[in-house]
Write a protein that holds these residues in place. Structure first.
Motif, PDB file in Angstrom:
ATOM      1  N   ASP A 117      10.323   9.910  -2.044  1.00 35.01           N
ATOM      2  CA  ASP A 117      11.576  10.660  -2.182  1.00 35.01           C
ATOM      3  C   ASP A 117      12.526   9.957  -3.149  1.00 35.01           C
ATOM      4  OD1 ASP A 117      10.651  12.541  -0.418  1.00 35.01           O
ATOM      5  OD2 ASP A 117      11.639  11.660   1.334  1.00 35.01           O
ATOM      6  N   ALA A 118      12.583   8.627  -3.062  1.00 34.99           N
ATOM      7  CA  ALA A 118      13.456   7.879  -3.968  1.00 34.99           C
ATOM      8  C   ALA A 118      12.964   7.972  -5.411  1.00 34.99           C
ATOM      9  CB  ALA A 118      13.526   6.415  -3.532  1.00 34.99           C
ATOM     10  N   LEU A 119      11.655   7.931  -5.614  1.00 35.13           N
ATOM     11  CA  LEU A 119      11.104   8.019  -6.969  1.00 35.13           C
ATOM     12  C   LEU A 119      11.295   9.412  -7.568  1.00 35.13           C
ATOM     13  CD1 LEU A 119       7.769   6.057  -6.385  1.00 35.13           C
ATOM     14  CD2 LEU A 119       9.733   5.280  -7.723  1.00 35.13           C
ATOM     15  N   ARG A 120      11.101  10.437  -6.762  1.00 33.06           N
ATOM     16  CA  ARG A 120      11.223  11.798  -7.270  1.00 33.06           C
ATOM     17  C   ARG A 120      12.684  12.184  -7.505  1.00 33.06           C
ATOM     18  NH1 ARG A 120       6.618  14.930  -6.722  1.00 33.06           N
ATOM     19  NH2 ARG A 120       7.839  16.848  -6.512  1.00 33.06           N
ATOM     20  N   ALA A 121      13.617  11.405  -6.911  1.00 32.07           N
ATOM     21  CA  ALA A 121      15.035  11.674  -7.137  1.00 32.07           C
ATOM     22  C   ALA A 121      15.518  11.160  -8.487  1.00 32.07           C
ATOM     23  CB  ALA A 121      15.869  11.045  -6.017  1.00 32.07           C
ATOM     24  N   ILE A 127       0.839  -1.207   0.000  1.00 32.13           N
ATOM     25  CA  ILE A 127       0.000   0.000   0.000  1.00 32.13           C
ATOM     26  C   ILE A 127       0.868   1.248   0.000  1.00 32.13           C
ATOM     27  CG2 ILE A 127      -1.736   1.294   1.283  1.00 32.13           C
ATOM     28  CD1 ILE A 127      -2.836  -1.338   2.302  1.00 32.13           C
ATOM     29  N   GLY A 128       1.887   1.279   0.839  1.00 30.86           N
ATOM     30  CA  GLY A 128       2.768   2.434   0.880  1.00 30.86           C
ATOM     31  C   GLY A 128       3.511   2.641  -0.424  1.00 30.86           C
ATOM     32  N   MET A 129       3.934   1.533  -1.052  1.00 29.00           N
ATOM     33  CA  MET A 129       4.639   1.633  -2.321  1.00 29.00           C
ATOM     34  C   MET A 129       3.727   2.161  -3.424  1.00 29.00           C
ATOM     35  SD  MET A 129       7.300   1.300  -4.088  1.00 29.00           S
ATOM     36  CE  MET A 129       7.688   1.241  -5.823  1.00 29.00           C
ATOM     37  N   LEU A 130       2.528   1.617  -3.517  1.00 27.28           N
ATOM     38  CA  LEU A 130       1.588   2.076  -4.542  1.00 27.28           C
ATOM     39  C   LEU A 130       1.194   3.536  -4.315  1.00 27.28           C
ATOM     40  CD1 LEU A 130      -0.689  -1.086  -4.846  1.00 27.28           C
ATOM     41  CD2 LEU A 130       1.105  -0.324  -6.424  1.00 27.28           C
ATOM     42  N   ALA A 131       1.020   3.921  -3.046  1.00 26.23           N
ATOM     43  CA  ALA A 131       0.704   5.326  -2.753  1.00 26.23           C
ATOM     44  C   ALA A 131       1.851   6.242  -3.171  1.00 26.23           C
ATOM     45  CB  ALA A 131       0.402   5.491  -1.265  1.00 26.23           C
ATOM     46  N   ALA A 132       3.093   5.789  -2.951  1.00 24.13           N
ATOM     47  CA  ALA A 132       4.243   6.591  -3.351  1.00 24.13           C
ATOM     48  C   ALA A 132       4.310   6.740  -4.870  1.00 24.13           C
ATOM     49  CB  ALA A 132       5.526   5.956  -2.825  1.00 24.13           C
ATOM     50  N   ILE A 133       4.036   5.655  -5.594  1.00 28.26           N
ATOM     51  CA  ILE A 133       4.038   5.734  -7.057  1.00 28.26           C
ATOM     52  C   ILE A 133       2.962   6.692  -7.552  1.00 28.26           C
ATOM     53  CG2 ILE A 133       3.602   4.414  -9.161  1.00 28.26           C
ATOM     54  CD1 ILE A 133       4.897   2.019  -7.814  1.00 28.26           C
ATOM     55  N   TYR A 134       1.793   6.633  -6.928  1.00 26.17           N
ATOM     56  CA  TYR A 134       0.714   7.540  -7.347  1.00 26.17           C
ATOM     57  C   TYR A 134       1.083   8.989  -7.095  1.00 26.17           C
ATOM     58  CZ  TYR A 134      -3.662  10.094  -7.227  1.00 26.17           C
ATOM     59  OH  TYR A 134      -4.641  11.028  -7.429  1.00 26.17           O
ATOM     60  N   LEU A 135       1.592   9.276  -5.898  1.00 27.53           N
ATOM     61  CA  LEU A 135       1.923  10.655  -5.561  1.00 27.53           C
ATOM     62  C   LEU A 135       3.074  11.179  -6.413  1.00 27.53           C
ATOM     63  CD1 LEU A 135       1.669  10.586  -1.657  1.00 27.53           C
ATOM     64  CD2 LEU A 135       0.044  11.557  -3.274  1.00 27.53           C
ATOM     65  N   SER A 136       4.011  10.319  -6.762  1.00 24.96           N
ATOM     66  CA  SER A 136       5.174  10.762  -7.511  1.00 24.96           C
ATOM     67  C   SER A 136       4.911  10.879  -9.010  1.00 24.96           C
ATOM     68  CB  SER A 136       6.347   9.804  -7.271  1.00 24.96           C
ATOM     69  OG  SER A 136       7.452  10.125  -8.078  1.00 24.96           O
TER      70      SER A 136
END
Length: 313
Positions: A186-190, A100-109
């Motif tokens: 943060d890792a995805l947006r980097a 869930i946290g990973m998918l949320a991060a992908i969506y936000l990024s």
């Protein structure tokens, strides 16, 4: 004119600020060393002249026995039931919170509009700021009676204990979602935008760019966030104490009551256990074991991040 640097008031202020920052950096090191000394003082060697825990109880019995009953007349000190309960709760939390946290991060990024991102981020911060004791009572008063029992007991016919590992694991999984989401985002947006544009230039869709370009490029940071979140789940205390119960048994049934290492430590610290007794010293032995596990997880996450981190120009 002399080239030597003059000692001025501004330079003095800079030296004072530098010294204060250095002392602040030493606080974390001193705190860690203090924790290590306290754990070792009652578990491995005694600073007061008495016997430490592992001087009375063999490490083979502590790590090899399957029975844990330090507060009964027939005392046994096998930590495996507590370790099994801790791993069971952390495993359920990982299965729940990491995806869930990973998918949320992908969506936000990658997908969310800036306005949506500004609205969602505060809710994640609120989720991270809720006290853990509230999560524990939420699991005990809502998840177990209104989610688990109607499904597992009412529909499938399985017995569900009032205190169980599944409800504790679910709320701990909810607790680690903000950590996984924040660190993974943060890792995805980097990842440089040039990699995304190169994927689009080759005719890839947004989904293909996300799955085949951005996520692989940010793998080191994502895995590090997973390891840190699992470490947080292993060390969680109050939610597990309230929701999981106080039954030190080795079981893989998540619907049964179990006891984790943190729950035992709370139970001993709040009880009438006399200081200096073998039951009291077992608190430090369990704490040292938990400290080593979480330290290993943090070291592993740092090693993974530095070993596999992508460096871009």
């Amino acid at each position: 004119m002399s080239l030597r640097r003059r000692y001025t008031a501004t330079r003095f202020q800079e030296q004072v600020i530098e010294s204060l920052l250095f002392l602040c950096a030493l606080v974390s090191i001193a705190t860690t060393l203090g924790i290590v000394v306290v754990m070792l003082s009652e578990s491995v060697f005694s600073l007061t002249g008495g016997k430490a825990f592992f001087q009375e109880i063999s490490p083979w019995e502590f790590f090899g026995s399957t029975k844990w009953s330090p507060q009964f007349a027939d005392k046994h000190f096998g930590v495996l039931p507590l370790l099994c309960g801790t791993i069971l709760v952390a495993g359920i939390a990982a299965v729940t919170g990491l995806p869930i946290g990973m998918l949320a991060a992908i969506y936000l990024s990658e997908y969310a509009a800036p306005k949506v991102r500004r609205m969602v981020k505060p809710f994640l911060e609120i989720l991270a700021g809720i006290p853990t004791v509230v999560y524990g009572y939420f699991a005990l008063e809502f998840i177990t009676p209104y989610v688990l029992r109607p499904f597992f007991q009412g529909m499938l016919g399985f017995d569900v204990d009032g205190f169980n590992a599944l409800s504790a694991g679910l709320v701990v999984g909810i607790m680690i979602i903000p950590m996984v989401c924040s660190l993974s985002e943060d890792a995805l947006r980097a990842v440089p935008r040039s990699l995304r544009e190169a994927g689009y230039a080759l005719g890839s869709t947004k989904y293909d760019v996300c799955v085949r370009v951005v996520v692989p490029a940010a793998t080191s940071g994502i895995i590090a966030s997973f390891l840190l979140a699992i470490s947080r789940a292993i060390g969680e205390t109050m939610a597990v104490v309230i929701a999981a119960g106080q039954s030190p048994v080795i079981t893989l049934n998540p619907l049964k009551s179990i006891q984790t290492m943190t729950a035992f430590m709370v139970n001993i610290s709040l009880g009438d256990t006399p200081a200096g007794s073998i039951e009291y010293k077992s608190l430090y032995a369990v704490g040292l074991t938990l400290f080593c596990i979480t330290l290993l997880m943090n070291v592993l996450s740092q090693w993974w991040m530095h070993r596999f981190r992508e460096v871009y120009q």
